[in-house]
Scaffold this motif. Structure first.
Motif, PDB file in Angstrom:
ATOM      1  N   ARG A 106       3.069  21.906  -4.427  1.00 16.47           N
ATOM      2  CA  ARG A 106       2.146  21.821  -3.291  1.00 16.47           C
ATOM      3  C   ARG A 106       1.015  20.840  -3.596  1.00 16.47           C
ATOM      4  O   ARG A 106       0.666  20.011  -2.747  1.00 16.47           O
ATOM      5  N   GLU A 107       0.420  20.936  -4.772  1.00 14.78           N
ATOM      6  CA  GLU A 107      -0.668  20.017  -5.150  1.00 14.78           C
ATOM      7  C   GLU A 107      -0.176  18.563  -5.135  1.00 14.78           C
ATOM      8  O   GLU A 107      -0.869  17.668  -4.651  1.00 14.78           O
ATOM      9  N   GLY A 108       1.019  18.333  -5.664  1.00 17.22           N
ATOM     10  CA  GLY A 108       1.590  16.983  -5.673  1.00 17.22           C
ATOM     11  C   GLY A 108       1.839  16.469  -4.262  1.00 17.22           C
ATOM     12  O   GLY A 108       1.566  15.305  -3.949  1.00 17.22           O
ATOM     13  N   ALA A 109       2.369  17.353  -3.395  1.00 19.29           N
ATOM     14  CA  ALA A 109       2.635  16.959  -2.014  1.00 19.29           C
ATOM     15  C   ALA A 109       1.324  16.638  -1.288  1.00 19.29           C
ATOM     16  O   ALA A 109       1.239  15.653  -0.541  1.00 19.29           O
ATOM     17  N   GLU A 110       0.286  17.427  -1.519  1.00 18.13           N
ATOM     18  CA  GLU A 110      -1.013  17.176  -0.884  1.00 18.13           C
ATOM     19  C   GLU A 110      -1.622  15.862  -1.381  1.00 18.13           C
ATOM     20  O   GLU A 110      -2.173  15.079  -0.585  1.00 18.13           O
ATOM     21  N   ALA A 111      -1.510  15.611  -2.680  1.00 17.29           N
ATOM     22  CA  ALA A 111      -2.034  14.354  -3.239  1.00 17.29           C
ATOM     23  C   ALA A 111      -1.264  13.154  -2.668  1.00 17.29           C
ATOM     24  O   ALA A 111      -1.864  12.118  -2.324  1.00 17.29           O
ATOM     25  N   THR A 112       0.043  13.312  -2.543  1.00 12.74           N
ATOM     26  CA  THR A 112       0.868  12.231  -1.990  1.00 12.74           C
ATOM     27  C   THR A 112       0.537  12.001  -0.516  1.00 12.74           C
ATOM     28  O   THR A 112       0.451  10.853  -0.062  1.00 12.74           O
ATOM     29  N   LEU A 113       0.312  13.088   0.224  1.00 12.46           N
ATOM     30  CA  LEU A 113      -0.072  12.959   1.635  1.00 12.46           C
ATOM     31  C   LEU A 113      -1.419  12.234   1.759  1.00 12.46           C
ATOM     32  O   LEU A 113      -1.592  11.376   2.625  1.00 12.46           O
ATOM     33  N   GLN A 134      -2.600  10.043  -0.331  1.00 12.10           N
ATOM     34  CA  GLN A 134      -2.298   8.630  -0.620  1.00 12.10           C
ATOM     35  C   GLN A 134      -1.705   7.941   0.602  1.00 12.10           C
ATOM     36  O   GLN A 134      -2.076   6.810   0.930  1.00 12.10           O
ATOM     37  N   LEU A 135      -0.782   8.613   1.264  1.00 11.71           N
ATOM     38  CA  LEU A 135      -0.133   8.046   2.438  1.00 11.71           C
ATOM     39  C   LEU A 135      -1.143   7.818   3.563  1.00 11.71           C
ATOM     40  O   LEU A 135      -1.187   6.748   4.172  1.00 11.71           O
ATOM     41  N   LYS A 136      -1.984   8.818   3.827  1.00  6.07           N
ATOM     42  CA  LYS A 136      -3.002   8.666   4.880  1.00  6.07           C
ATOM     43  C   LYS A 136      -3.968   7.537   4.547  1.00  6.07           C
ATOM     44  O   LYS A 136      -4.356   6.769   5.423  1.00  6.07           O
ATOM     45  N   SER A 137      -4.331   7.421   3.288  1.00  9.97           N
ATOM     46  CA  SER A 137      -5.228   6.345   2.855  1.00  9.97           C
ATOM     47  C   SER A 137      -4.569   4.976   3.071  1.00  9.97           C
ATOM     48  O   SER A 137      -5.210   4.038   3.545  1.00  9.97           O
ATOM     49  N   ASP A 147       5.909   5.900  -5.610  1.00  6.72           N
ATOM     50  CA  ASP A 147       5.836   6.258  -7.033  1.00  6.72           C
ATOM     51  C   ASP A 147       5.493   7.734  -7.209  1.00  6.72           C
ATOM     52  O   ASP A 147       6.086   8.431  -8.050  1.00  6.72           O
ATOM     53  N   SER A 148       4.553   8.239  -6.424  1.00  4.14           N
ATOM     54  CA  SER A 148       4.151   9.647  -6.520  1.00  4.14           C
ATOM     55  C   SER A 148       5.287  10.574  -6.128  1.00  4.14           C
ATOM     56  O   SER A 148       5.523  11.603  -6.785  1.00  4.14           O
ATOM     57  N   LEU A 149       5.997  10.237  -5.071  1.00  2.00           N
ATOM     58  CA  LEU A 149       7.140  11.068  -4.661  1.00  2.00           C
ATOM     59  C   LEU A 149       8.231  11.085  -5.731  1.00  2.00           C
ATOM     60  O   LEU A 149       8.798  12.138  -6.036  1.00  2.00           O
ATOM     61  N   GLU A 150       8.519   9.923  -6.301  1.00  2.14           N
ATOM     62  CA  GLU A 150       9.541   9.857  -7.353  1.00  2.14           C
ATOM     63  C   GLU A 150       9.109  10.633  -8.589  1.00  2.14           C
ATOM     64  O   GLU A 150       9.924  11.332  -9.218  1.00  2.14           O
ATOM     65  N   ALA A 151       7.833  10.544  -8.949  1.00  7.09           N
ATOM     66  CA  ALA A 151       7.333  11.287 -10.120  1.00  7.09           C
ATOM     67  C   ALA A 151       7.422  12.787  -9.859  1.00  7.09           C
ATOM     68  O   ALA A 151       7.781  13.558 -10.762  1.00  7.09           O
ATOM     69  N   GLY A 152       7.107  13.222  -8.632  1.00  4.17           N
ATOM     70  CA  GLY A 152       7.196  14.649  -8.301  1.00  4.17           C
ATOM     71  C   GLY A 152       8.626  15.144  -8.358  1.00  4.17           C
ATOM     72  O   GLY A 152       8.886  16.248  -8.842  1.00  4.17           O
ATOM     73  N   LEU A 153       9.561  14.337  -7.881  1.00  2.59           N
ATOM     74  CA  LEU A 153      10.968  14.745  -7.921  1.00  2.59           C
ATOM     75  C   LEU A 153      11.525  14.729  -9.343  1.00  2.59           C
ATOM     76  O   LEU A 153      12.442  15.485  -9.665  1.00  2.59           O
ATOM     77  N   SER A 204       0.823  -1.212   0.000  1.00  2.00           N
ATOM     78  CA  SER A 204       0.000   0.000   0.000  1.00  2.00           C
ATOM     79  C   SER A 204       0.860   1.265   0.000  1.00  2.00           C
ATOM     80  O   SER A 204       0.370   2.341  -0.352  1.00  2.00           O
ATOM     81  N   LEU A 205       2.134   1.151   0.365  1.00  2.00           N
ATOM     82  CA  LEU A 205       3.025   2.321   0.340  1.00  2.00           C
ATOM     83  C   LEU A 205       3.724   2.517  -1.015  1.00  2.00           C
ATOM     84  O   LEU A 205       4.272   3.586  -1.275  1.00  2.00           O
ATOM     85  N   LEU A 206       3.693   1.509  -1.857  1.00  2.00           N
ATOM     86  CA  LEU A 206       4.363   1.635  -3.160  1.00  2.00           C
ATOM     87  C   LEU A 206       3.813   2.782  -4.010  1.00  2.00           C
ATOM     88  O   LEU A 206       4.607   3.525  -4.614  1.00  2.00           O
ATOM     89  N   PRO A 207       2.486   3.013  -4.099  1.00  2.00           N
ATOM     90  CA  PRO A 207       1.993   4.158  -4.871  1.00  2.00           C
ATOM     91  C   PRO A 207       2.475   5.497  -4.301  1.00  2.00           C
ATOM     92  O   PRO A 207       2.714   6.451  -5.059  1.00  2.00           O
ATOM     93  N   VAL A 208       2.647   5.576  -2.997  1.00  2.00           N
ATOM     94  CA  VAL A 208       3.161   6.804  -2.379  1.00  2.00           C
ATOM     95  C   VAL A 208       4.595   7.034  -2.853  1.00  2.00           C
ATOM     96  O   VAL A 208       4.964   8.153  -3.226  1.00  2.00           O
TER      97      VAL A 208
END
Length: 190
Positions: free
Chosen positions: A113-120, A122-125, A96-102, A90-94
């Motif tokens: 900011r939008e990417g960080a909020e979306a990733t957060l 995902q992490l909370k979910s 992936d999102s962080l790597e895509a943002g970087l 369940s953490l793998l998509p998080v």
């Protein structure tokens, strides 16, 4: 005295003295002893076979217990080894999102900011799916030492004593077990 009767005289040790008996009586006694011996031998054989049967049942039961113990140990080992597997998935998509943002070099601050909020989100979910829940008491909630850790007591004239004033750091629990208590300030008694 009649010759057909036999007189038994005790000896000094209390055992009867040898008795003279007729050959017919001797044969009858021998036949009775032989019958008793035959019955006893049959009973002995029956008990031996029952003993062998019970010994085999015992050994089979012991082997089954050992097999169950071995299988249980293997299952416990696998459960410990792979218990975190679903959490990691369940953490793998998080990740992936962080790597895509970087990887996105020309992102604007708003996009970051939008990417960080979306990733957060995902992490909370992912945490919630794995029963990791936030402990973030609202202001005015009763202080619970099992879920909160008081950092300080502050005067709060508009709040009841021993209630949460602010949350400095959220806490987390997993399956009703506290991973980390929430760090809070508490209203001081007035």
């Amino acid at each position: 005295m009649n010759d057909d009767t036999t007189k038994i005289e005790p000896t000094l040790d209390g055992a009867p003295a040898p008795v003279d008996i007729s050959p017919e009586e001797r044969e009858a006694a021998a036949a009775a002893n032989e019958a008793d011996l035959g019955g006893a031998m049959a009973e002995l054989e029956e008990l031996r076979s029952k003993n062998i049967e019970l010994t085999e049942q015992y050994l089979r039961a012991q082997a089954e217990v050992q097999n169950i113990r071995r299988r249980t140990d293997e299952e416990m080992s696998k459960a410990r080894k792979f218990a975190i597997e679903s959490f990691a998935e369940s953490l793998l998509p998080v990740t992936d999102s962080l790597e895509a943002g970087l990887a996105h070099k020309d992102a604007t601050p708003e996009q970051i900011r939008e990417g960080a909020e979306a990733t957060l989100r995902q992490l909370k979910s992912a945490l919630e799916r794995n029963k990791v829940l936030e402990i973030a008491p609202a202001a005015g909630a009763r202080f619970d030492p099992h879920q909160h850790q008081a950092i300080s007591m502050v005067p709060a004239p508009d709040q009841e004593a021993n209630t949460v004033v602010t949350v400095l750091q959220k806490g987390y629990s997993i399956a009703d077990r506290i991973l980390r208590p929430a760090l809070v300030t508490v209203a001081a008694p007035q």
